[in-house]
Design an enzyme around this catalytic site. Sequence first.
Site, PDB file in Angstrom:
ATOM      1  N   LYS A  71      24.325 -78.734 -61.775  1.00  0.00           N
ATOM      2  CA  LYS A  71      23.152 -79.472 -62.316  1.00  0.00           C
ATOM      3  C   LYS A  71      21.735 -78.976 -62.293  1.00  0.00           C
ATOM      4  O   LYS A  71      20.808 -79.663 -62.337  1.00  0.00           O
ATOM      5  CB  LYS A  71      23.032 -80.787 -61.500  1.00  0.00           C
ATOM      6  CG  LYS A  71      24.404 -81.559 -60.870  1.00  0.00           C
ATOM      7  CD  LYS A  71      25.429 -81.457 -61.897  1.00  0.00           C
ATOM      8  CE  LYS A  71      25.098 -82.445 -63.126  1.00  0.00           C
ATOM      9  NZ  LYS A  71      26.105 -82.645 -64.214  1.00  0.00           N
ATOM     10  N   HIS A 105      29.576 -70.911 -60.969  1.00  0.00           N
ATOM     11  CA  HIS A 105      28.929 -71.647 -60.035  1.00  0.00           C
ATOM     12  C   HIS A 105      29.025 -71.066 -58.857  1.00  0.00           C
ATOM     13  O   HIS A 105      28.695 -71.681 -57.642  1.00  0.00           O
ATOM     14  CB  HIS A 105      29.269 -73.098 -59.860  1.00  0.00           C
ATOM     15  CG  HIS A 105      28.960 -73.948 -61.030  1.00  0.00           C
ATOM     16  ND1 HIS A 105      27.450 -73.940 -61.472  1.00  0.00           N
ATOM     17  CD2 HIS A 105      29.319 -75.223 -61.426  1.00  0.00           C
ATOM     18  CE1 HIS A 105      27.304 -75.175 -62.561  1.00  0.00           C
ATOM     19  NE2 HIS A 105      28.473 -75.887 -62.522  1.00  0.00           N
ATOM     20  N   SER A 110      20.964 -85.671 -59.830  1.00  0.00           N
ATOM     21  CA  SER A 110      21.720 -85.615 -61.017  1.00  0.00           C
ATOM     22  C   SER A 110      23.205 -85.176 -60.490  1.00  0.00           C
ATOM     23  O   SER A 110      24.383 -85.821 -61.140  1.00  0.00           O
ATOM     24  CB  SER A 110      21.340 -84.132 -61.866  1.00  0.00           C
ATOM     25  OG  SER A 110      22.142 -83.912 -63.000  1.00  0.00           O
TER      26      SER A 110
HETATM   27  P1  A3P Z   1      20.137 -84.864 -65.637  1.00  0.00           P
HETATM   28  O1  A3P Z   1      21.281 -85.368 -64.553  1.00  0.00           O
HETATM   29  O2  A3P Z   1      18.995 -84.671 -64.627  1.00  0.00           O
HETATM   30  O3  A3P Z   1      19.616 -85.528 -66.776  1.00  0.00           O
HETATM   31  P2  A3P Z   1      24.317 -78.763 -65.419  1.00  0.00           P
HETATM   32  O4  A3P Z   1      24.513 -78.350 -66.829  1.00  0.00           O
HETATM   33  O5  A3P Z   1      24.027 -77.520 -64.632  1.00  0.00           O
HETATM   34  O6  A3P Z   1      25.420 -79.291 -64.994  1.00  0.00           O
HETATM   35  O7  A3P Z   1      23.275 -79.664 -65.583  1.00  0.00           O
HETATM   36  C1  A3P Z   1      23.085 -80.920 -65.967  1.00  0.00           C
HETATM   37  C2  A3P Z   1      21.644 -81.282 -65.984  1.00  0.00           C
HETATM   38  O8  A3P Z   1      20.780 -80.519 -67.171  1.00  0.00           O
HETATM   39  C3  A3P Z   1      21.412 -82.925 -66.527  1.00  0.00           C
HETATM   40  O9  A3P Z   1      20.204 -83.212 -65.940  1.00  0.00           O
HETATM   41  C4  A3P Z   1      21.366 -82.909 -67.936  1.00  0.00           C
HETATM   42  O10 A3P Z   1      21.053 -83.856 -68.653  1.00  0.00           O
HETATM   43  C5  A3P Z   1      20.451 -81.784 -68.092  1.00  0.00           C
HETATM   44  N1  A3P Z   1      20.554 -80.903 -69.410  1.00  0.00           N
HETATM   45  C6  A3P Z   1      21.504 -80.637 -70.146  1.00  0.00           C
HETATM   46  N2  A3P Z   1      21.039 -80.258 -71.580  1.00  0.00           N
HETATM   47  C7  A3P Z   1      19.674 -80.389 -71.439  1.00  0.00           C
HETATM   48  C8  A3P Z   1      18.448 -80.117 -72.501  1.00  0.00           C
HETATM   49  N3  A3P Z   1      18.877 -79.443 -73.670  1.00  0.00           N
HETATM   50  N4  A3P Z   1      17.360 -80.269 -72.057  1.00  0.00           N
HETATM   51  C9  A3P Z   1      17.236 -80.772 -70.829  1.00  0.00           C
HETATM   52  N5  A3P Z   1      17.806 -80.901 -70.031  1.00  0.00           N
HETATM   53  C10 A3P Z   1      19.378 -80.815 -70.317  1.00  0.00           C
END
Ligand code: A3P
Length: 303
Positions: free
Chosen positions: A55, A110, A140
């Site tokens: 996240k 991860h 998140s």
């Molecule tokens: P939120 O749940 O706060 O919206 P990961 O990919 O490490 O699992 O992280 C997921 C988080 O990254 C989510 O946060 C997601 O919305 C955010 N995310 C994914 N693509 C993104 C982008 N292009 N710009 C900003 N945040 C992004």
Amino acid sequence: MATMDRDALYEELNATYFKYKGIYFETEFTSPEVIDAIEHMEIRHGDVFLVTYPKSGTVWTQQILSLILNEGHRNGAEQITNIERAPWIEYNIYNVDFKSRPSPRLFSSHLPYYLLPKDLRFRMGKIIYVSRNPKDVLVSFYHFYNMNPRLKCKIDWEIFIDLFISGKVLSGSWFDHVRGLYTHKEDFDILFLTYEDMKKDLRSNVLKICKFLDISLDDKAIDIVVEKATFKNMKDDSLANYEFIPNELLDKNKGTFLRKGIVGDWKNTMTVAQSEMFDKVFKEKMGDLPMKIMWELNEETAS
Ligand code: A3P
């Protein structure tokens, strides 16, 4: 949807995850044997590893890196999903044959520093490590856990805070993950990025990555990377937004993977008391690190 009490939750979590070498993993998608084999994975000089705590902006950075390495997604990369462009080494759900992949290979992980392929410690291959304000990670992650189709009830938010702080979540403790790579940074060829900085100025972070990877893209190509990696465009990009993951793995009726994509969403979820308690824990666990605070923990909400 009903929430479950602590004991019922622990029982369900134990059935869904296993703990190995201090870290929790998804039982269905990996095994101790797979984790052990990663240590001996053969690394090539051009390999790029995207390493994150969950996240923290992994999928976003997968998109950015695959765009950079494939010059705006050409040569077939435009037809495959993010997961295939940047496969997970510990969760190789598509059975990608790592050995037959042409260089430069891109991988995601991860894993904590001590479970990564050993050769990375000898500065073979490069690591891009993205971290994010742990309060936003926590929020998140909470939403992500509640998209798990194997959990029958909604997880209580207070209980999830405890699980997160004590590291009883997938990938273990956020504090240990960040501390581990930060304090062992000399062992690796590593670039540290933050989600917040990427939000503030994506273009300069794309340039930073290109410099680190020794890749030179012209202005137009950089524009394409930035454009295709905005939250809105990724949300509309079915190969990038993880909507392709089947509901049996991630229940999209309960939420979306690309949820809000903002800085400071924790303020909408954490109470003042929860936030203060978290700040205290953060200070205890991370306060001694000689790093500039990477996040202003109380940063304003920004879109
Ligand atoms: P939120 O749940 O706060 O919206 P990961 O990919 O490490 O699992 O992280 C997921 C988080 O990254 C989510 O946060 C997601 O919305 C955010 N995310 C994914 N693509 C993104 C982008 N292009 N710009 C900003 N945040 C992004």
